[in-house]
Motif scaffolding. Structure first.
Motif, PDB file in Angstrom:
ATOM      1  N   ARG A 110      -3.476  -0.230  -3.475  1.00 36.86           N
ATOM      2  CA  ARG A 110      -3.161   1.057  -4.089  1.00 36.86           C
ATOM      3  C   ARG A 110      -1.907   1.713  -3.512  1.00 36.86           C
ATOM      4  O   ARG A 110      -1.066   2.226  -4.250  1.00 36.86           O
ATOM      5  CB  ARG A 110      -4.352   2.003  -3.935  1.00 36.86           C
ATOM      6  N   GLU A 111      -1.760   1.731  -2.203  1.00 40.86           N
ATOM      7  CA  GLU A 111      -0.684   2.477  -1.548  1.00 40.86           C
ATOM      8  C   GLU A 111       0.226   1.540  -0.754  1.00 40.86           C
ATOM      9  O   GLU A 111      -0.144   0.387  -0.474  1.00 40.86           O
ATOM     10  CB  GLU A 111      -1.271   3.530  -0.604  1.00 40.86           C
ATOM     11  N   PRO A 112       1.408   2.022  -0.355  1.00 47.45           N
ATOM     12  CA  PRO A 112       2.252   1.215   0.531  1.00 47.45           C
ATOM     13  C   PRO A 112       1.534   0.948   1.856  1.00 47.45           C
ATOM     14  O   PRO A 112       0.569   1.635   2.206  1.00 47.45           O
ATOM     15  CB  PRO A 112       3.487   2.092   0.746  1.00 47.45           C
ATOM     16  N   HIS A 113       2.011  -0.035   2.593  1.00 40.36           N
ATOM     17  CA  HIS A 113       1.416  -0.353   3.891  1.00 40.36           C
ATOM     18  C   HIS A 113       1.488   0.850   4.822  1.00 40.36           C
ATOM     19  O   HIS A 113       2.485   1.566   4.863  1.00 40.36           O
ATOM     20  CB  HIS A 113       2.150  -1.539   4.521  1.00 40.36           C
ATOM     21  N   GLY A 114       0.417   1.054   5.573  1.00 43.56           N
ATOM     22  CA  GLY A 114       0.387   2.140   6.541  1.00 43.56           C
ATOM     23  C   GLY A 114      -0.479   3.289   6.077  1.00 43.56           C
ATOM     24  O   GLY A 114      -1.012   3.290   4.969  1.00 43.56           O
ATOM     25  N   ASP A 115      -0.607   4.275   6.938  1.00 45.79           N
ATOM     26  CA  ASP A 115      -1.466   5.430   6.663  1.00 45.79           C
ATOM     27  C   ASP A 115      -0.632   6.593   6.130  1.00 45.79           C
ATOM     28  O   ASP A 115      -0.467   7.634   6.787  1.00 45.79           O
ATOM     29  CB  ASP A 115      -2.224   5.839   7.928  1.00 45.79           C
ATOM     30  N   VAL A 116      -0.111   6.414   4.934  1.00 47.92           N
ATOM     31  CA  VAL A 116       0.792   7.410   4.347  1.00 47.92           C
ATOM     32  C   VAL A 116       0.113   8.764   4.213  1.00 47.92           C
ATOM     33  O   VAL A 116       0.730   9.815   4.450  1.00 47.92           O
ATOM     34  CB  VAL A 116       1.292   6.915   2.973  1.00 47.92           C
ATOM     35  N   TRP A 117      -1.165   8.768   3.869  1.00 43.91           N
ATOM     36  CA  TRP A 117      -1.834  10.045   3.632  1.00 43.91           C
ATOM     37  C   TRP A 117      -2.287  10.723   4.929  1.00 43.91           C
ATOM     38  O   TRP A 117      -2.719  11.872   4.910  1.00 43.91           O
ATOM     39  CB  TRP A 117      -3.017   9.845   2.685  1.00 43.91           C
ATOM     40  N   ASP A 118      -2.185  10.028   6.063  1.00 46.86           N
ATOM     41  CA  ASP A 118      -2.379  10.666   7.363  1.00 46.86           C
ATOM     42  C   ASP A 118      -1.077  11.254   7.873  1.00 46.86           C
ATOM     43  O   ASP A 118      -1.022  12.400   8.345  1.00 46.86           O
ATOM     44  CB  ASP A 118      -2.904   9.655   8.390  1.00 46.86           C
ATOM     45  N   THR A 119      -0.020  10.459   7.789  1.00 48.25           N
ATOM     46  CA  THR A 119       1.258  10.892   8.347  1.00 48.25           C
ATOM     47  C   THR A 119       2.061  11.760   7.388  1.00 48.25           C
ATOM     48  O   THR A 119       2.914  12.540   7.815  1.00 48.25           O
ATOM     49  CB  THR A 119       2.111   9.663   8.716  1.00 48.25           C
ATOM     50  N   LEU A 120       1.802  11.611   6.080  1.00 50.33           N
ATOM     51  CA  LEU A 120       2.599  12.257   5.023  1.00 50.33           C
ATOM     52  C   LEU A 120       4.072  11.893   5.134  1.00 50.33           C
ATOM     53  O   LEU A 120       4.954  12.645   4.704  1.00 50.33           O
ATOM     54  CB  LEU A 120       2.414  13.784   5.041  1.00 50.33           C
ATOM     55  N   VAL A 121       4.328  10.716   5.694  1.00 53.55           N
ATOM     56  CA  VAL A 121       5.690  10.191   5.784  1.00 53.55           C
ATOM     57  C   VAL A 121       5.756   8.942   4.922  1.00 53.55           C
ATOM     58  O   VAL A 121       5.109   7.937   5.216  1.00 53.55           O
ATOM     59  CB  VAL A 121       6.079   9.849   7.233  1.00 53.55           C
ATOM     60  N   ALA A 122       6.520   9.023   3.837  1.00 51.67           N
ATOM     61  CA  ALA A 122       6.642   7.891   2.914  1.00 51.67           C
ATOM     62  C   ALA A 122       7.807   7.005   3.338  1.00 51.67           C
ATOM     63  O   ALA A 122       8.782   7.479   3.937  1.00 51.67           O
ATOM     64  CB  ALA A 122       6.860   8.395   1.495  1.00 51.67           C
ATOM     65  N   PRO A 123       7.742   5.723   3.045  1.00 50.70           N
ATOM     66  CA  PRO A 123       8.830   4.826   3.431  1.00 50.70           C
ATOM     67  C   PRO A 123      10.078   5.042   2.587  1.00 50.70           C
ATOM     68  O   PRO A 123      10.006   5.519   1.456  1.00 50.70           O
ATOM     69  CB  PRO A 123       8.235   3.440   3.170  1.00 50.70           C
ATOM     70  N   ASP A 124      11.223   4.685   3.174  1.00 50.01           N
ATOM     71  CA  ASP A 124      12.433   4.618   2.358  1.00 50.01           C
ATOM     72  C   ASP A 124      12.428   3.286   1.609  1.00 50.01           C
ATOM     73  O   ASP A 124      11.503   2.470   1.758  1.00 50.01           O
ATOM     74  CB  ASP A 124      13.686   4.800   3.209  1.00 50.01           C
ATOM     75  N   VAL A 125      13.455   3.054   0.810  1.00 53.08           N
ATOM     76  CA  VAL A 125      13.460   1.860  -0.035  1.00 53.08           C
ATOM     77  C   VAL A 125      13.439   0.590   0.810  1.00 53.08           C
ATOM     78  O   VAL A 125      12.679  -0.356   0.532  1.00 53.08           O
ATOM     79  CB  VAL A 125      14.692   1.861  -0.967  1.00 53.08           C
ATOM     80  N   GLU A 126      14.231   0.557   1.866  1.00 52.19           N
ATOM     81  CA  GLU A 126      14.286  -0.638   2.712  1.00 52.19           C
ATOM     82  C   GLU A 126      12.920  -0.933   3.317  1.00 52.19           C
ATOM     83  O   GLU A 126      12.457  -2.086   3.326  1.00 52.19           O
ATOM     84  CB  GLU A 126      15.332  -0.442   3.810  1.00 52.19           C
ATOM     85  N   ARG A 127      12.246   0.101   3.827  1.00 53.56           N
ATOM     86  CA  ARG A 127      10.942  -0.099   4.451  1.00 53.56           C
ATOM     87  C   ARG A 127       9.883  -0.449   3.415  1.00 53.56           C
ATOM     88  O   ARG A 127       9.015  -1.296   3.659  1.00 53.56           O
ATOM     89  CB  ARG A 127      10.549   1.173   5.218  1.00 53.56           C
ATOM     90  N   LEU A 128       9.941   0.180   2.237  1.00 55.62           N
ATOM     91  CA  LEU A 128       8.974  -0.120   1.182  1.00 55.62           C
ATOM     92  C   LEU A 128       8.994  -1.600   0.845  1.00 55.62           C
ATOM     93  O   LEU A 128       7.938  -2.247   0.741  1.00 55.62           O
ATOM     94  CB  LEU A 128       9.294   0.702  -0.066  1.00 55.62           C
ATOM     95  N   LEU A 129      10.193  -2.147   0.666  1.00 54.45           N
ATOM     96  CA  LEU A 129      10.313  -3.549   0.286  1.00 54.45           C
ATOM     97  C   LEU A 129       9.958  -4.477   1.443  1.00 54.45           C
ATOM     98  O   LEU A 129       9.270  -5.482   1.256  1.00 54.45           O
ATOM     99  CB  LEU A 129      11.726  -3.830  -0.224  1.00 54.45           C
ATOM    100  N   ALA A 130      10.393  -4.142   2.640  1.00 63.22           N
ATOM    101  CA  ALA A 130      10.101  -4.996   3.792  1.00 63.22           C
ATOM    102  C   ALA A 130       8.601  -5.065   4.063  1.00 63.22           C
ATOM    103  O   ALA A 130       8.063  -6.131   4.406  1.00 63.22           O
ATOM    104  CB  ALA A 130      10.839  -4.481   5.028  1.00 63.22           C
ATOM    105  N   ASP A 131       7.903  -3.943   3.878  1.00 65.85           N
ATOM    106  CA  ASP A 131       6.474  -3.896   4.177  1.00 65.85           C
ATOM    107  C   ASP A 131       5.614  -4.555   3.105  1.00 65.85           C
ATOM    108  O   ASP A 131       4.390  -4.646   3.268  1.00 65.85           O
ATOM    109  CB  ASP A 131       6.020  -2.444   4.366  1.00 65.85           C
ATOM    110  N   LEU A 132       6.234  -5.009   2.018  1.00 66.87           N
ATOM    111  CA  LEU A 132       5.448  -5.726   1.011  1.00 66.87           C
ATOM    112  C   LEU A 132       4.778  -6.964   1.614  1.00 66.87           C
ATOM    113  O   LEU A 132       3.707  -7.387   1.172  1.00 66.87           O
ATOM    114  CB  LEU A 132       6.339  -6.150  -0.152  1.00 66.87           C
TER     115      LEU A 132
END
Length: 456
Positions: A110-132
């Motif tokens: 459902r969500e990108p890798h990591g605890d986005v809803w805990d940190t409320l910090v979303a990845p940038d494009v580079e991190r989004l793709l790398a964390d796939l």
């Protein structure tokens, strides 16, 4: 007119009070009426609440990203069955197709890798793709519906790469500006509503922190007004009325997006999902098409209405609320659309005589039998049509288009057996004595499959 407006206002006020939503903004768009808008409550800050107040619309954003994807398809930049890796450099899951990602049937988490809803910090494009490479495929592709913000985020970045800009830039240039959605964007203005969490056991409303969804923005970043979103909903339901030239998207492409590819619940079948669009049946061949949205402190429901008696052209409704738990917002959109169609129905256009059927088709109009059932072939609005003799009144007819290179052969362009051929067979005098539709034989009298007319 004042009576229906009063009824709609009372519905909004009741929902705001019962749902305990600090601010509710609603709007209804119809081709045959002035825009109707209503706000109830307060903005939660020093700026007064009004029709121009912007709210976070959350996952309604996905419908915009879906339209951008379909624009790319129509322009020949991609095919819906392309693997995403053909257009985006990804370290994993590159075999998932554009179509599966759009319809939430790719099986991606459902969500990108990591605890986005805990940190409320979303990845940038580079991190989004790398964390796939660290994201899971939680279900096999095409197994069932599984909602994925990550999937829509990937499609947004894919669109940005194809057009050579950011997702927000491409969206503004190719959708928002052409449709006049001037109050819609990826950032709030200073007068935007504050989002709240309303305490379950008291009247306290606690402000939620502002969030920037970063590279996941194509799934949930946008802010807008109810008036803009009602217009957007009307476009999703009736694009020809708001975009007659098809500059944003061809009506046939919106038809394709609205076709259900999966159900969201295999037991109740209460809603379907097309290409980026939620489809909510209302009974009596009425469908509401659009999307809901949720972000911290905000809920939104944006839907257009299609079909059914009383439904006006370009009919869309949006309800935006400043509470993350005010679920009455999600119900109210459907209620307002239904109330408008019932209590202020569209005018009934008078019937007027039209052009006669072409001479070579007049003899084949009327009743035919196929598979033991009776059908009526007719000529209306310049097209050849067919429907079952016992079909309910609201069921659309099949519509045929001639094939110029093949006399007496037609393509079914909508309705029953869409895509199939209709062939006419004539006798030596030129009279149509037999039809073949999707290869099934149709005759003037009821016959068995081996051609025996048992009424002789």
């Amino acid at each position: 007119m004042s009576a229906i407006n009063g009824r709609l206002r009372r519905m909004v006020r009741r929902a705001q009070a019962e749902g305990r939503v600090p601010a509710v903004s609603a709007a209804l768009h119809r081709a045959d009426r002035p825009l109707w808008a209503c706000t109830v409550g307060g903005s939660g800050n020093e700026h007064p609440l009004g029709p121009r107040t912007r709210f976070r619309i959350g996952s309604v954003t996905k419908t915009f990203t879906a339209v951008l994807v379909m624009q790319c398809r129509d322009a020949g930049l991609l095919d819906l069955d392309d693997p995403v890796a053909r257009h985006l450099d990804v370290p994993a899951h590159g075999e998932l197709t554009v179509r599966r990602l759009l319809s939430h049937t790719a099986g991606l988490q459902r969500e990108p890798h990591g605890d986005v809803w805990d940190t409320l910090v979303a990845p940038d494009v580079e991190r989004l793709l790398a964390d796939l490479a660290r994201a899971e495929r939680v279900l096999p592709p095409a197994r069932r519906y599984h909602y994925s913000n990550l999937g829509l985020a990937l499609l947004g970045q894919l669109v940005a790469r194809l057009h050579g800009g950011t997702w927000a830039e491409v969206l503004a240039d190719r959708v928002l500006v052409p449709l006049g959605l001037t109050a819609t964007g990826d950032r709030p203005d200073p007068a935007a509503a504050t989002g709240f969490l309303v305490d379950a056991y008291s009247d306290e409303a606690h402000p939620e922190p502002p969030t920037d969804f970063g590279a996941v923005g194509p799934a949930a970043q946008l802010w807008s007004t109810a008036s803009d979103m009602a217009r957007w909903a009307a476009f999703l339901a009736d694009p020809a009325a708001l975009d007659p030239s098809g500059a944003v998207l061809a009506p046939a492409t919106l038809d394709e997006m609205r076709w259900p590819l999966t159900v969201t619940d295999e037991t109740s079948w209460g809603a379907g999902f097309g290409l980026g669009l939620i489809l909510v049946p209302q009974g009596e061949r009425v469908i509401h098409v659009g999307h809901d949205g949720a972000m911290p402190g905000f809920l939104a429901a944006v839907y257009g209405r299609r079909g059914g008696p009383g439904t006006a052209g370009a009919m869309g409704c949006a309800v935006l609320g400043s509470s993350g738990t005010g679920v009455r917002v999600l119900e109210l959109t459907h209620e307002l659309l239904a109330a408008s169609a019932e209590h202020d129905p569209a005018d009934i256009e008078p019937w007027r005589p039209g052009e006669p059927a072409p001479a070579h088709l007049r003899g084949m109009l009327g009743r035919w039998w196929g598979e033991g059932f009776e059908y009526v072939f007719s000529w209306h609005d310049g097209t050849l049509r067919a429907r079952g003799a016992d079909d309910p009144a609201g069921k659309p007819s099949a519509v045929f288009a001639p094939l110029p290179e093949r006399p007496d052969v037609f393509r079914t362009v909508s309705g029953r057996e869409a895509g199939e051929l209709l062939r006419l067979t004539r006798d030596e005098q030129g009279r149509v004595i037999r039809l073949h539709w999707a290869t099934y034989r149709f005759t003037r009298t009821q016959e068995t499959f081996d051609g025996y007319d048992f009424r002789r």
